[in-house]
Motif scaffolding. Structure first.
Motif: not given
Length: 72
Positions: A1-28
């Motif tokens: 599986m190819a690695q994906k590069t993104g930026a860490l963001i804090f998801d306040e609704t889930a109270d945890r960090y997520d990775i944003r790959f693109d405008i609508t593409d998140y790690y989950g």
């Protein structure tokens, strides 16, 4: 599986960090123990995310995790 590069963001609704790959593409949402590489000091370094008093990356010194470039 190819690695994906993104930026860490804090998801306040889930109270945890997520990775944003693109405008609508998140790690989950990241969970304790998940491994990734972080770009710091001009190179990629392996780490994992953990939670103590706050979220942190093992072996990485950072005041704020938001916006850090990661690949997973």
């Amino acid at each position: 599986m190819a690695q994906k590069t993104g930026a860490l963001i804090f998801d306040e609704t889930a109270d945890r960090y997520d990775i944003r790959f693109d405008i609508t593409d998140y790690y989950g949402g990241l969970h304790c123990g998940e491994c990734m590489d972080v770009f710091t000091g001009g190179k990629w370094k392996p780490t994992r995310i953990e939670y103590g008093d706050n979220w942190y990356l093992v072996g990485i010194r950072a005041e704020d995790l938001n916006g850090l470039r990661v690949r997973i």
